[in-house]
Design a protein around this motif. Sequence first.
Motif, short mmCIF file in Angstrom:
data_model
loop_
_atom_site.label_atom_id
_atom_site.label_comp_id
_atom_site.label_asym_id
_atom_site.label_seq_id
_atom_site.Cartn_x
_atom_site.Cartn_y
_atom_site.Cartn_z
N THR A 1 50.55 -50.58 -23.75
CA THR A 1 49.10 -50.42 -23.59
C THR A 1 48.68 -50.96 -22.24
O THR A 1 49.36 -51.79 -21.64
CB THR A 1 48.32 -51.16 -24.70
OG1 THR A 1 48.79 -52.50 -24.75
CG2 THR A 1 48.50 -50.49 -26.04
N GLY A 2 47.55 -50.47 -21.76
CA GLY A 2 47.03 -50.94 -20.49
C GLY A 2 47.58 -50.17 -19.31
O GLY A 2 47.51 -50.63 -18.17
N THR A 3 48.18 -49.00 -19.55
CA THR A 3 48.70 -48.17 -18.46
C THR A 3 47.93 -46.86 -18.43
O THR A 3 47.12 -46.57 -19.31
CB THR A 3 50.20 -47.88 -18.64
OG1 THR A 3 50.40 -47.33 -19.94
CG2 THR A 3 51.01 -49.15 -18.49
N ALA A 4 48.24 -46.05 -17.41
CA ALA A 4 47.45 -44.84 -17.16
C ALA A 4 47.57 -43.81 -18.29
O ALA A 4 46.64 -43.05 -18.52
CB ALA A 4 47.90 -44.19 -15.84
N ASP A 5 48.73 -43.81 -19.00
CA ASP A 5 48.88 -42.77 -20.02
C ASP A 5 48.37 -43.20 -21.40
O ASP A 5 48.70 -42.58 -22.41
CB ASP A 5 50.35 -42.32 -20.11
CG ASP A 5 51.21 -43.43 -20.69
OD1 ASP A 5 50.77 -44.61 -20.63
OD2 ASP A 5 52.30 -43.14 -21.20
#
Lengths: 233, 586
Positions: free
Chosen positions: A121-125
């Motif tokens: 979690t916390g990424t672009a995807d």
Amino acid sequence: MSWLLPDSYSTFGPDVDFLYYAILVVTGVVFVITEALLVYFVIRYRRRDGQKATYIHGSTKAEIIWTAVPFIAVLGLAFISIPSWNMMKNPDSVPADALDYIVNAKQFEWEITYAGADGVTGTADDISTINIMHVPVNQAVNITLRSEDVLHSFFLPEMRVKQDAVPGMDITVWFEATRAGAYPIGCAELCGNLHTTMGGTLNVYEAADFEAWVASQSADADDADDADDQEDQ
Amino acid sequence: MDAHAHAHEMPWIRRYIFSTDHKTIAIQFLLMSLFFLVVGGLLAMMMRWQLGFPSEPMPGGMLLPDEMMAPTPAGAIMLPEFYNSLVTMHGTIMIFFAIMPLLVGVFGNLLIPLQIGADDMAFPRLNMASFWMAFPAGLLMLASFAVEGGAAGAGWTSYAPLSASGEYTGVYLGQQLWLISLTILGFASLAGAVNYITTIINMRAPGMTWFRMPLATWALFITAILILLAIPILAGALIMLLFDQTIGTAFFLPASDGEPLLWQHLFWFFGHPEVYILILPAMGITSDVLANGARKPVFGYHAMVLAIVAIAFLSWIVWGHHMFQSGMNPMLGTTFMITTMVIAVPSAIKVFNWLGTIYKGNIHLHTPMLHALGFVSMFIIGGLSGVFMASTPVDVYIHDTYFIVAHLHYVLFGGSLFAIFAGITFWYPKMFGRLMNEKWGRIHFWLTMILYNIVFWPMHSIGIQGHMRRIYDPTQYEFLQPLQPINQFITMAAFALVAVQVIYALNFIISIWKGKKAGNNPWKANSLEWTVPSPPPHGNFELVPIVYRGPYEYSAPDVEEDYWLQDAPPPSETAAPALEPQPVAD
């Protein structure tokens, strides 16, 4: 009207339900005995004119018995509760392979963030949905619960999950659903004027269906956002 | 005699309004708290309307302003913000302005000096000040309904940050008035508590040893200690929250690094002792009435005292059980589960001793006795349902559901309020000189007992089905819709429950003038209040009473009658009493 719990569909269910029924039996027995004695004594020893009550001040033996027996009983109930509690709430108990989620509560909706293809979690995807949470069956999910305004409480009745969301705190919540289906999400902490509307749905999918849903969301993030917006309406 | 004559020379306003006589202050607290009991009940009826018939026009709703009820052609529909105010104010008024002043203000004032053989409280003016702080505090609380934004709506627990800033609810002034009102009430409670403690320690009549005190006085003594220690914590927290609301501090506001859980810790560190403040005096009253009705000594008097002390001690280390799901460290949850389970033990001891008290008695089922037995039977249910919440894993599921609502009402209504009915009926003669009507008293008891259970028993069940508390419209949740017939049923029963209280109100009012004259000791009881006229004169005792025995010498073999007044000289000493009664020092 029933004292039976509704069915549970998570790995917590058997523990919580067993403890509930254990307490129901213990308290039920005490309830029946004490109330029956109360009624019996009132009838048996009702007023009789010209007669005196039996002059008794007490009994040390009786006091010791009815101190020791409840003491052992309630401590027993406490000790059999400890392992389940640790399993449910201790962050160390979250299985290593759990899927990461973020649930962000705010007046008056639940914003759910999924890790997406990279599993973090916390990424672009990342994928996000509002008020509808999608999880695979027989797979632990590890939720970081947050709030951005006031207290809320994330309540999944069939999963036997409840945890307050506290602004300023990241709280770990985990569970593993054991049957596919749609289940309610509720807010169990008074959170403002529209508290009552802060419900949602937990969709538990078979593993393949969940993969397909994630793929459909990841394929086109813009479409996914549109779809979520429509789901809200 | 001097004191008595003196009373009649006082102007009317000193005798009835700004009186320093503990008995008059008790009646003032009684009238105040019965008024707030009615208000709190009516607020609950409005809530029940909304829960039974969500968003349907409320009968009489057109009389309320548009800020509370949305007018439609069909009638006025309750607004959710008003529902939240009702939830908050029902709890607040019932706990702080009805049950607490009824138990502590009324019975503390009325019984303590009379039962220990004192002429009044240690600090009569402070006592008067206590009432004259409590009453305006109550009016201020009521006034908050009329201010812009409405009354406080964050629950009686006022959890931050919802309560700490008006931006979340639109309630600014209402919440501030709530905080100010409770702070003032806190000072009133403190004034009462120091008075009770000082009076009991210093002003007991000769021979009134600690273990000859009636359990009502014992319970009030321990309760006063709890108040003395708990209220400053509440007052501190209230003032911190008021500062957050008004002058920009951020004790509980996370946006500025405040800590919302701190409020919960402070509130419940006060709040759990408060729960026992609301039940210990009820237990004391019940013990006195049960012994009288059973014509038997209280079973295990010393164990009863020790149980009160144990409950009071343990009440300081169980507050975390309100916070199992709050985000508090789960290890703390385990600790608080164990302490909470243990506090069930002294409660169980009390129940068994009450059963022991009626065992082999000669039971007179007078109205106070019926209510005392009602207390015991309902407290058993409320106590046992508490064990479910104490188990942390079970609490995960039932926390913040109607199971809790059922539990707390079994303790506070089934428990405290039945004991209050018992106490008012039992000691009514010491306030008004007359007895309440027995027949109507019994009718009221049975109707209340039956309807009360019809209202609150099903709440366990809907709680078990997952019905959350404090929700404005349960039908918004699809899974709660099948429970709606039960909600409607509860609502209708609740209306009936409130309606039958009119019987008690009429009995109370009419008996002031028309009741049977009581005489000194209508219940043939033993404690010192029954040795003086009903109502007792100013100064209570003509001669300082000398106490020879405990308060529960019913059916003692040494005397012919089945009661034995605490100040009756023992048979061997009738000829030559060891202690000469002394005239009251003026």
